[in-house]
Design an enzyme around this catalytic site. Sequence first.
Site, PDB file in Angstrom:
ATOM      1  N   VAL A  42       0.777  -1.124   0.018  1.00 53.41           N
ATOM      2  CA  VAL A  42      -0.026  -0.133   0.042  1.00 53.41           C
ATOM      3  C   VAL A  42       0.897   1.178  -0.020  1.00 53.41           C
ATOM      4  CG1 VAL A  42      -1.700   1.427   1.437  1.00 53.41           C
ATOM      5  CG2 VAL A  42      -1.769  -1.103   1.250  1.00 53.41           C
ATOM      6  N   LYS A  75       5.039  18.622   6.779  1.00 51.74           N
ATOM      7  CA  LYS A  75       3.697  18.996   7.386  1.00 51.74           C
ATOM      8  C   LYS A  75       3.694  19.550   8.551  1.00 51.74           C
ATOM      9  CE  LYS A  75      -0.150  16.078   9.107  1.00 51.74           C
ATOM     10  NZ  LYS A  75      -0.830  14.721   9.370  1.00 51.74           N
ATOM     11  N   GLU A 356      -6.359  11.443  10.622  1.00 53.15           N
ATOM     12  CA  GLU A 356      -5.381  11.894  11.400  1.00 53.15           C
ATOM     13  C   GLU A 356      -4.168  11.370  11.369  1.00 53.15           C
ATOM     14  OE1 GLU A 356      -5.032  14.553  13.462  1.00 53.15           O
ATOM     15  OE2 GLU A 356      -7.186  15.339  13.805  1.00 53.15           O
ATOM     16  N   GLY A 359      -1.578   5.648  10.145  1.00 50.93           N
ATOM     17  CA  GLY A 359      -1.103   4.324   9.815  1.00 50.93           C
ATOM     18  C   GLY A 359       0.151   4.163  10.349  1.00 50.93           C
ATOM     19  N   ILE A 360       1.054   5.159  10.081  1.00 50.38           N
ATOM     20  CA  ILE A 360       2.664   4.893  10.084  1.00 50.38           C
ATOM     21  C   ILE A 360       3.035   5.272  11.752  1.00 50.38           C
ATOM     22  CG2 ILE A 360       4.726   6.182   9.653  1.00 50.38           C
ATOM     23  CD1 ILE A 360       3.593   5.930   6.715  1.00 50.38           C
ATOM     24  N   TYR A 450      -4.259   6.529  26.541  1.00 53.31           N
ATOM     25  CA  TYR A 450      -4.265   7.019  25.146  1.00 53.31           C
ATOM     26  C   TYR A 450      -2.914   7.387  24.761  1.00 53.31           C
ATOM     27  CZ  TYR A 450      -6.222   9.963  21.552  1.00 53.31           C
ATOM     28  OH  TYR A 450      -6.540  10.323  20.140  1.00 53.31           O
TER      29      TYR A 450
END
Length: 513
Positions: A42, A75, A356, A359-360, A450
């Site tokens: 992907v 970013k 947000e 994934g990485i 969290y």
Amino acid sequence: MVDNVVIVGGGTAGWMTATYLNATFGDQVTVSLVESPNLPTVGVGEATFSTVRHFFHYIGLREHEWMPHCSAAYKLAIRFQNWGGENEHFYHPFERPRHVDGCTLADWWLKVGSEAFDRESFVLAALCEARRSPNRAGGALFDRNLHDGGDLPRREVMNGADTQFPYAYHFDATLLAHFLADLGMRRGVHRVLDDVERVVQDETGAIDHLVTKQHGDIYGDLFIDCTGFRGLLINQTLGARFESFQDVLPNDRAVALRVPVDGESQGIAPYTTATAMDAGWAWTIPLYDRIGTGYVYSSEFTTPEQAESDLRAHVGPAADEVEANHIRMRVGRNERFWMRNCVAIGLSGGFVEPLESTGIFFIQYGIEQLVRHFPGPDRSPALRDNYNRLMAGCFDGVREFLVLHYRAARREDTPYWKAINELPLPPGMADRMELWKSRLPDSGSVIADYHGFEPYSYAVMLLGLGQRPRYPHPALRGLDSAAARAEFERVRAEAEQLVNTLPSQYEYLAGMR
Ligand code: FAD
């Protein structure tokens, strides 16, 4: 002892894991990676968290060594477009709010703010609008407010001169995997280009060896499943139960485009844009020489054909010649990430829509925790159990934060958005949302266990979407607001000074090449 680690899968997860373990253990642990020459990875054009910088520091890479090879750009924030209404936007920046008299500028903003919260409280909003680079050649900016969220064991291989501003990267995950593969092999990772045809368990149920098409049997002490959504080892072999998040996050598909751009004439925006669409939302991720864009949607509310057509209309003629990539997403997480002698990292462990850019981040968190919990001679199950608890907490926390985006948006203009508001909430979230109507989120009122997002991120989303608490914090009643007003003014002045002195993102990245 674990002396021999075998990774299956050569996507971003596989090669990040291989290079990180190699950086940690050197030649004390043999790391092998088996990847199929036939099954694709992907790679849509990925946006990351600012924590990703620790990964590159840890494996000893400086920006100029890897960024140009991965079409990478900076970013500073995520721009949410049209979530609160047509033509409205706000930024979720990698910058924590400052404090005045023990209260955050978010609290003060509720009392004395006069402009949009993001613009008034963070310098990064102005840098985004002006498309600035967070770095200038050879110069250090300031290093405060770093949204790094971690106290992980890491090598002190810092970047030196390019001391940072809080930021992350956009890059092509497939190119990053290739770059890390070359690096990993130079440093001693063994790569086997082959298909794993069978996974053989021993009498205890642990994985004994892999059977490959051309390289025979491969044995290991610890196996890492990085086979993507297939979950070849963890799900298909060991039977890990997958807990879907679709009851609260219904988007299950995406269509992606790779749109070429000329950064020199068009500039490169240093932020990800998430634009609300009729049946989901679209990401726009500017890389150095193209834009990665895609529409994440619910197949209950639109078709792949309609989604592709809506995405093309959103992007415009630049995408006319570009082929679309349709992707089914497995949204949720394994009940257990580590079972017997197998740990799932990457899409095989779990995935949530990239609203947000997690994934990485999940991959990095999974690797860092694996190093922390790496088995010793006793192979204590307590290490495995704690790993599973932390990973599950991390995913569940992110799930709640994503659900907040939809609930706080309160859109009702299409069947999809109406339906979203009717969905159940994750456990305990209704009470927390009630609390946030009276008080901005803080460490005591966001989900426990969290990792990744901090309370300020919740506040940014709520305030950006117009969900302000009913009144400012009562503690501010007796405090003079002059110092807070001065701080807001300082943010404005610093932002102006940075916009005037920093290079454009394109200029800086072109210089790096
Ligand atoms: P994959 O890339 O799928 O790699 C799987 C590997 O396993 C391949 O090398 C394959 O050849 C190998 N393999 C499979 N079966 C076998 C076998 N039998 N034998 C040998 N090898 C095998 N993340 C972000 O951080 N930010 C984003 O903005 C973002 N956007 C995304 C958007 C979408 C639509 C999707 C789907 C994902 C997004 N992600 C994002 C997630 C990110 O792309 C992945 O987390 C990342 O690429 C890691 O993928 P992976 O390595 O786990 O799996």
